[in-house]
Design an enzyme around this catalytic site. Structure first.
Site, PDB file in Angstrom:
ATOM      1  N   MET A   8       0.773  -0.849  -0.059  1.00  0.00           N
ATOM      2  CA  MET A   8      -0.001   0.039   0.086  1.00  0.00           C
ATOM      3  C   MET A   8       0.514   1.297   0.123  1.00  0.00           C
ATOM      4  O   MET A   8       2.026   0.917   0.775  1.00  0.00           O
ATOM      5  CB  MET A   8      -0.989  -0.040   1.462  1.00  0.00           C
ATOM      6  CG  MET A   8      -1.779   1.090   2.134  1.00  0.00           C
ATOM      7  SD  MET A   8      -3.234   1.038   3.055  1.00  0.00           S
ATOM      8  CE  MET A   8      -1.913   2.384   3.667  1.00  0.00           C
ATOM      9  N   SER A  18       4.968  -6.241   2.157  1.00  0.00           N
ATOM     10  CA  SER A  18       3.037  -6.083   3.356  1.00  0.00           C
ATOM     11  C   SER A  18       1.848  -6.455   2.542  1.00  0.00           C
ATOM     12  O   SER A  18       1.913  -7.546   2.150  1.00  0.00           O
ATOM     13  CB  SER A  18       3.573  -4.000   2.515  1.00  0.00           C
ATOM     14  OG  SER A  18       2.249  -4.038   4.174  1.00  0.00           O
ATOM     15  N   GLN A  19       0.624  -5.609   1.922  1.00  0.00           N
ATOM     16  CA  GLN A  19      -0.266  -6.489   2.040  1.00  0.00           C
ATOM     17  C   GLN A  19      -0.395  -7.061   0.386  1.00  0.00           C
ATOM     18  O   GLN A  19      -1.034  -8.291   0.420  1.00  0.00           O
ATOM     19  CB  GLN A  19      -1.311  -5.019   1.846  1.00  0.00           C
ATOM     20  CG  GLN A  19      -1.163  -4.377   0.588  1.00  0.00           C
ATOM     21  CD  GLN A  19      -2.513  -3.328   0.302  1.00  0.00           C
ATOM     22  OE1 GLN A  19      -2.753  -3.466   1.019  1.00  0.00           O
ATOM     23  NE2 GLN A  19      -2.394  -2.948  -1.111  1.00  0.00           N
ATOM     24  N   HIS A  28       8.808  -1.503   9.332  1.00  0.00           N
ATOM     25  CA  HIS A  28       8.104  -1.825   8.160  1.00  0.00           C
ATOM     26  C   HIS A  28       8.500  -1.396   7.015  1.00  0.00           C
ATOM     27  O   HIS A  28       9.140  -0.492   6.638  1.00  0.00           O
ATOM     28  CB  HIS A  28       6.621  -1.344   7.791  1.00  0.00           C
ATOM     29  CG  HIS A  28       5.897  -2.149   7.228  1.00  0.00           C
ATOM     30  ND1 HIS A  28       5.392  -3.191   7.888  1.00  0.00           N
ATOM     31  CD2 HIS A  28       5.356  -1.871   6.340  1.00  0.00           C
ATOM     32  CE1 HIS A  28       4.620  -4.008   6.826  1.00  0.00           C
ATOM     33  NE2 HIS A  28       4.528  -2.786   6.056  1.00  0.00           N
ATOM     34  N   ASP A  66       8.441  -3.113  13.675  1.00  0.00           N
ATOM     35  CA  ASP A  66       6.818  -3.106  12.823  1.00  0.00           C
ATOM     36  C   ASP A  66       6.035  -1.689  13.827  1.00  0.00           C
ATOM     37  O   ASP A  66       5.589  -2.499  15.058  1.00  0.00           O
ATOM     38  CB  ASP A  66       6.705  -4.162  12.503  1.00  0.00           C
ATOM     39  CG  ASP A  66       6.390  -3.410  10.882  1.00  0.00           C
ATOM     40  OD1 ASP A  66       5.318  -2.577  11.466  1.00  0.00           O
ATOM     41  OD2 ASP A  66       6.124  -4.453   9.975  1.00  0.00           O
TER      42      ASP A  66
END
Length: 303
Positions: A36, A110-111, A284, A228
């Site tokens: 994202m 990530s996503q 992250h 994170d």
């Protein structure tokens, strides 16, 4: 998530050169799916990482997925195009690409991690061999402490929507992050009304096809970022999550029902030595190119 998207700058501090002028190695193609707030092709993030992989493994074919017709659409779709549609879009891209027909390795950020997992579960043409996920939200998130660098008004709006209306139909249909919102205080609601994560995690019923396709992976490696501040709880990056009914005590994967019942074949993968857990210091998606080359490229992508 976007906080880490721009952390790939570190990847570009090191120039990668070929160790030999001739290289007869034929590498398995690689597919990258960004997170994202990022896009396929920013030279300071995924685009730069793609270039470095190509330099490290001369002749390798690398695809950095673009969800849409251009970079602007790609960025926007990370927030507003339902993951089910994104997975279908990518499945069509895989089908049309003859260079991926014999199989490929995949790296999700990530996503993009859980979206790639959905791809192998749902798309028979996606002959994925190894799946490597960095900072993925495999058991979802409960909280959005750092909203990926968006302006404060937009970030606050997304937080409010998730906290109060994540499982409303119009939110599920129009906000990507709602589709992997996992409320441990309302497990039944999550299982029933999540339009993406609940399905790919076999929460309500067992989709044997999903399970079999994951078991057929040669390797499933998950990277967790120890500091994170985006993914909450961070254990979701290793398929862990809060014990149902509260949001303090976290269970690791091997203590969870998804593992004990082997709903996704993760227990079988683990017993076969095909499930890897990797941890790295940092926030992250914060990592250096030398770390990525050693732990991801050399370990998983160089054959």
């Amino acid at each position: 998530m976007n906080k880490g998207a721009f952390c790939f700058i570190a990847c570009l501090w090191v120039t990668v050169s070929s160790a030999a002028t001739e290289n007869d190695t034929v590498y398995t193609p690689v597919v990258l799916w960004h997170g994202m707030g990022d896009t396929c092709c920013y030279p300071f993030s995924i685009g730069g990482l793609k270039s470095n992989i190509e330099k490290a493994l001369p002749g390798i074919y690398v695809v950095s997925l673009k969800i849409g017709k251009n970079i602007v659409q790609d960025l926007e779709n990370g927030y507003f195009m339902h993951p089910n549609k994104q997975v279908e879009f990518v499945c069509d891209q895989i089908k049309a690409n003859s260079l991926l027909a014999e199989g490929f390795n995949a790296v999700g950020f990530s996503q993009g991690s859980q979206f790639l997992r959905a791809l192998v579960q749902r798309c028979p043409e996606a002959k994925m061999k190894k799946l490597i996920t960095l900072g993925g939200q495999h058991q979802g998130v409960y909280g959005l402490p750092d909203c990926a660098g968006l302006n404060s008004n937009t970030c606050d709006y997304i937080r409010r929507m998730l906290n109060h209306a994540a499982y409303y139909g119009f939110v599920q249909n129009n906000l990507v992050q709602a589709t992997y919102w996992h409320d441990p205080l309302n497990e039944d609601m999550y299982k029933k009304y999540s339009t993406f994560l609940s399905d790919i995690n076999n929460e309500l019923s067992i989709n044997d096809t999903y399970r079999e396709r994951l078991i057929n992976l040669d390797k499933f490696a998950m990277v967790k970022f120890l500091n994170d501040t985006v993914v909450q709880p961070v254990e979701s990056e290793w398929f862990g999550f809060y014990e149902p009914g509260q949001a303090k005590i976290v269970m690791d994967l091997r203590s969870s029902a998804i593992y004990e019942q082997d709903r996704l074949g993760l227990k079988q993968l683990d017993e076969q030595g095909k499930l890897d857990f990797i941890e790295v210091e940092g926030d992250h998606l914060q990592f250096s190119w030398p770390w990525f080359k050693k732990n991801i490229v050399d370990t998983y992508l160089s054959d």
